[in-house]
Design a protein around this motif. Structure first.
Motif, PDB file in Angstrom:
ATOM      1  N   UNK A   1       0.837  -1.198   0.000  1.00 21.49           N
ATOM      2  CA  UNK A   1       0.000   0.000   0.000  1.00 21.49           C
ATOM      3  C   UNK A   1       0.871   1.246   0.000  1.00 21.49           C
ATOM      4  N   UNK A   2       0.215   2.410  -0.069  1.00 19.95           N
ATOM      5  CA  UNK A   2       0.950   3.676  -0.172  1.00 19.95           C
ATOM      6  C   UNK A   2       1.750   3.964   1.090  1.00 19.95           C
ATOM      7  N   UNK A   3       1.213   3.556   2.245  1.00 24.58           N
ATOM      8  CA  UNK A   3       1.949   3.803   3.487  1.00 24.58           C
ATOM      9  C   UNK A   3       3.264   3.049   3.502  1.00 24.58           C
ATOM     10  N   UNK A   4       3.307   1.852   2.930  1.00 25.12           N
ATOM     11  CA  UNK A   4       4.561   1.101   2.873  1.00 25.12           C
ATOM     12  C   UNK A   4       5.540   1.745   1.893  1.00 25.12           C
ATOM     13  N   UNK A   5       5.001   2.279   0.797  1.00 26.91           N
ATOM     14  CA  UNK A   5       5.873   2.936  -0.178  1.00 26.91           C
ATOM     15  C   UNK A   5       6.573   4.141   0.435  1.00 26.91           C
ATOM     16  N   UNK A   6       5.868   4.830   1.389  1.00 22.43           N
ATOM     17  CA  UNK A   6       6.470   6.002   2.019  1.00 22.43           C
ATOM     18  C   UNK A   6       7.687   5.648   2.857  1.00 22.43           C
ATOM     19  N   UNK A   7       7.819   4.389   3.253  1.00 18.68           N
ATOM     20  CA  UNK A   7       8.983   3.971   4.044  1.00 18.68           C
ATOM     21  C   UNK A   7      10.202   3.709   3.160  1.00 18.68           C
ATOM     22  N   UNK A   8       9.972   3.557   1.855  1.00 17.54           N
ATOM     23  CA  UNK A   8      11.075   3.234   0.936  1.00 17.54           C
ATOM     24  C   UNK A   8      11.333   4.448   0.023  1.00 17.54           C
ATOM     25  N   UNK A   9      12.449   4.491  -0.547  1.00 12.54           N
ATOM     26  CA  UNK A   9      12.782   5.598  -1.476  1.00 12.54           C
ATOM     27  C   UNK A   9      12.055   5.470  -2.792  1.00 12.54           C
ATOM     28  N   UNK A  10      11.643   4.215  -3.151  1.00  9.60           N
ATOM     29  CA  UNK A  10      10.905   3.977  -4.407  1.00  9.60           C
ATOM     30  C   UNK A  10      10.029   2.758  -4.204  1.00  9.60           C
ATOM     31  N   UNK A  11       9.136   2.504  -5.169  1.00  8.66           N
ATOM     32  CA  UNK A  11       8.233   1.365  -5.064  1.00  8.66           C
ATOM     33  C   UNK A  11       9.040   0.078  -5.163  1.00  8.66           C
ATOM     34  N   UNK A  12       8.989  -0.803  -4.153  1.00  2.00           N
ATOM     35  CA  UNK A  12       9.807  -2.026  -4.155  1.00  2.00           C
ATOM     36  C   UNK A  12       9.190  -3.088  -5.061  1.00  2.00           C
TER      37      UNK A  12
END
Length: 816
Positions: free
Chosen positions: A142-153
């Motif tokens: 989800x988008x909240x997980x993407x915010x933890x990474x520098x890019x979409x994993x």
């Protein structure tokens, strides 16, 4: 399926049926899939399903709940066959105080083969990710997980190492704890401090679970930011440590929710219950002291209105005693505009006790200063501040009359006066003027001390020496008057120093007592005043008076001019009468009472002689009257022969009493026992016309033993009865009577021929008016012993008399 129970919103997004059960396993809530499965009334459908499944389902529910509550894995649920050909596999999870029941349906329309999280993953506000557990490929996030990474994993290996560890991915494979998970196991929790792409330090907690389907496995992870909770817990710990260290009670009050937090149980404020009273609601009105109730009520009103206030009040704790509390109420607004009130309560007992001690000390010091005889005036920067009672009396004014004025208002107009100069440590003497115009001299000094506000104050101590001089003059006049009175007094008065008893001062009468001039007796000893022999006794009595601290009275016989004079003397220890520097003295006052004692002795002898004359006259008349009575009785006996024996006994008794009174006519004090014995024996012989053989043993002791006045008549009557009894029962034979005196007492032994009755016992004889009955009634029980015994053909009667029935003759010397 689920490790940690999801929220109600998430449960509604799950495609499998999920029931929330109460403690009795009845339905509390059902998600849409459960209502589709069991019907719109899911509770009734669950009840029908339990009835249809029978004992197998009930046994599993009981065993599963017990195993989960005791920390053990629950048993596998029995498969349930449903009416439409479906099969249901049940899983039971704990969500205290309720239970979650998850049903996996297979063999029907509900078995889609897709992960149940596919639809709600995007709606999850927390960071969530779904990945292939075998290859590490990221399937969904989800988008909240993407915010933890520098890019979409795209793969778990692309994530930072710390994030991989949080997701349970290690060296290209899931953690062993994940692969070993069973469906009924709880979710695996991991925690770590993670720095997000924005550089913020965040404490993340991950919930991990493997979902196995058709031979594959998928990793589901939900991450939660715990940073705020950590900061809150740290703040709570710091605040609680601060409150516990400072003995502070803290509470927060919101109108909508009431009291949110009270102080920890380590608070020093406790009531009889287990509830802490750091907050205001724990302080009962009953333990507030009556004097503090107004302040406590003000605190209650401020709390109800939400006003800021600070109140100090006293409570009486049943265990801690009297405590002082300081409660501060601080209203405030929370986020969203909600009102709250923080209440902080401090135990200020130590501070209150210290303040009270200071106040009491100040009041005590003021009371002491107000009671001293020295005038004390305190002067501050603004003038006179305080005067004690002696100062007010000295200046003839009250404090209000001179308060705030300079000290010079109490002094004459003199620029060089001590009150106008700088105060120093030296003692000064000056003239002062009272408010009433009186001028007087004082001696005093001035001391400067620091004030609490940093300034200085001057304290003057003043002593009115005019009044002291007047008192000293009056004292001198009184001493002179006393000296004249002592000198002219007819009594001999001397003062002796306490150590050596030497004479310090004496009057003319004392010099006449000694027969020597006054100057020759000064510094002399008691022996020089009274003579050698009485002087030693006087010195001993003086030391006794010094030790007893009370008046000692003695009489001394002193030879003066060839005659013996009697002096009545009183000795008094004078301790500290002249001050601490004055040595201790002994006062001797003696009066010549020779003529007075001689007159008293003459009056006493005259009274004694008159009394003895009267007593002898009374005894003589009693004797004559008794003999007259005896003569009348004898005449009656002669005219009335039938009563002659009885009257003869009565005549003997009357004659015995008359003999005693006859002996008392010419004697004073106790009667000699030997004279009473001879008189009674002679009286019995005359009355009976018989001869009694008498003997006496004891030598000088025969004239030593006497009969007291109270015992003379009873013992004389007893001896008369015993002799008469021996003559009556002696069968005409000779009666022997012997008087034996020794150091212990007197024994009268009477022997006559006869025989006692069989079984005779003296204690069985009743008291009467004649014979042995009269003797037993008259004799003293403790100091007179009567016995009768048979010896051969004779009966021996023995009467033993010991003190106080008999006493020693006061006119003879005897050895005890």
């Amino acid at each position: 399926m689920f490790g940690q129970p999801p929220s109600a919103a998430l449960i509604d997004l799950v495609s499998d049926p999920v029931l929330t059960l109460r403690g009795d396993l009845s339905v509390l809530r059902a998600n849409p899939a459960a209502r589709e499965w069991l019907g719109s009334d899911a509770g009734d459908g669950w009840r029908l399903l339990r009835q249809a499944a029978g004992i197998r389902l009930e046994t599993w529910l009981r065993d599963a709940t017990h195993a989960i509550d005791t920390g053990r894995p629950p048993p596998t649920a029995p498969p349930l066959k449903l009416a439409d050909g479906q099969r249901a596999t049940l899983h039971l999870l704990r969500e205290r105080p309720n239970w979650l029941l998850h049903a996996r349906l297979s063999g029907g329309a509900h078995d889609s083969g897709e992960p149940p999280l596919a639809e709600w993953l995007a709606l999850q506000p927390l960071p969530a990710v779904l990945a292939d557990a075998l290859t590490g490929t990221v399937l969904r996030h989800n988008a909240a997980f993407t915010a933890l990474c520098s890019s979409a994993p795209r793969h778990l290996n692309d994530l930072p190492d710390l994030l991989q560890a949080l997701l349970g991915w290690q060296r290209g494979t899931p953690l062993p704890a994940l692969t070993a998970q069973r469906p009924q196991d709880a979710a695996l929790l991991t925690e770590a401090e993670f720095t997000d792409p924005q550089g913020r330090q965040r404490w993340l907690q991950a919930r991990l679970r493997l979902w196995r389907h058709d031979g594959g496995a998928q990793l589901l992870a939900v991450l939660e930011d715990q940073s705020t909770l950590h900061e809150r817990d740290l703040a709570h710990q710091q605040l609680d440590a601060l409150m516990d260290t400072a003995a502070v009670g803290l509470a927060t009050f919101q109108p909508e929710a009431g009291w949110l937090k009270a102080h920890r149980k380590g608070s020093p404020f406790k009531t009889g219950s287990k509830q802490p009273v750091g907050s205001l609601q724990g302080i009962n009105r009953e333990i507030v002291e009556p004097a503090s109730l107004p302040e406590f009520e003000r605190l209650q009103r401020a709390l109800k209105r939400g006003d800021a206030v600070e109140v100090r009040y006293a409570v009486r704790h049943p265990e801690l005693g009297r405590r002082w509390l300081l409660t501060r109420v601080a209203p405030g607004l929370l986020a969203g505009g909600r009102r709250s009130t923080s209440v902080v309560t401090l135990d200020v007992t130590a501070q209150a006790q210290a303040e009270n001690a200071l106040l009491l000390r100040a009041e005590s010091e003021r009371a002491v200063l107000d009671s001293v005889l020295v005038g004390i005036v305190t002067v501050g920067p603004g003038g006179i501040e305080w005067m004690n009672r002696s100062a007010r009396r000295m200046f003839g004014c009250e404090l209000e009359d001179v308060q705030g004025q300079p000290m010079g208002v109490l002094a004459p107009e003199d620029d060089e006066h001590a009150f106008h100069a700088e105060p120093g440590a030296d003692v000064f003497e000056c003239k002062l003027r009272g408010r009433d115009g009186r001028e007087f001299w004082v001696i005093g000094n001035a001391v400067q001390t620091q004030r609490e506000d940093g300034g200085t104050q001057t304290t003057y101590a003043l002593l009115d020496i005019d009044r002291r001089r007047q008192a000293e003059a009056q004292s001198r006049l009184a001493q002179a008057s006393l000296a004249r009175i002592i000198e002219g007094a007819p009594m001999a008065i001397t003062l002796h120093e306490a150590q050596g008893l030497r004479i310090v001062k004496l009057n003319h009468a004392a010099a006449q007592l000694a027969g020597r001039p006054e100057q020759a007796l000064l510094g002399g000893t008691p022996a020089q005043l009274f003579g050698a022999e009485p002087g030693a006794q006087v010195a001993a009595d003086m030391r006794e008076a010094l030790e007893s601290r009370s008046t000692v009275q003695r009489e001394y016989q002193i030879q003066t001019g060839g005659t013996t004079r009697l002096w009545d003397t009183r000795l008094l220890h004078l301790a500290g009468v002249g001050g601490d520097d004055t040595p201790e003295l002994l006062l001797l006052v003696a009066s010549d009472v020779t003529e007075q004692r001689a007159a008293e002795q003459a009056r006493l002898q005259a009274a004694i002689s008159q009394r003895e004359l009267l007593v002898r006259e009374v005894h003589h008349r009693i004797k004559n009257n008794l003999q007259g009575v005896a003569g009348l009785l004898q005449q009656i006996a002669a005219r009335r022969p039938e009563v002659a024996p009885v009257l003869k006994d009565a005549v003997g008794q009357v004659q015995a009493i008359a003999q005693v009174y006859g002996l008392q006519v010419g004697a004073s004090g106790p009667l000699l026992l030997k004279r009473v014995f001879d008189a009674i024996v002679g009286s019995v012989q005359r009355m009976q016309g018989r001869v009694i053989t008498t003997m006496a043993e004891g030598g000088a002791l025969l004239n030593d033993w006497c009969l007291p006045e109270a015992e003379a008549i009873p013992i004389a009557l007893s001896l008369n009865e015993l002799l008469g009894n021996a003559l009556r029962h002696g069968q005409g034979t000779q009666v022997r009577c012997q008087l034996i005196c020794d150091l212990a007492g007197v024994t009268v032994e009477i022997v006559n021929a006869g025989r006692l009755p069989e079984g005779f016992a003296l204690q069985n004889v009743r008291s009467g008016v004649s014979g042995l009955g009269l003797v037993r009634a008259l004799l003293p029980r403790r100091s007179a012993i009567l016995s009768l015994e048979q010896q051969g053909e004779d009966v021996i009667c023995r009467l033993e008399l010991i003190p106080p029935s008999v006493v020693h003759n006061p006119g003879t010397k005897h050895v005890d």
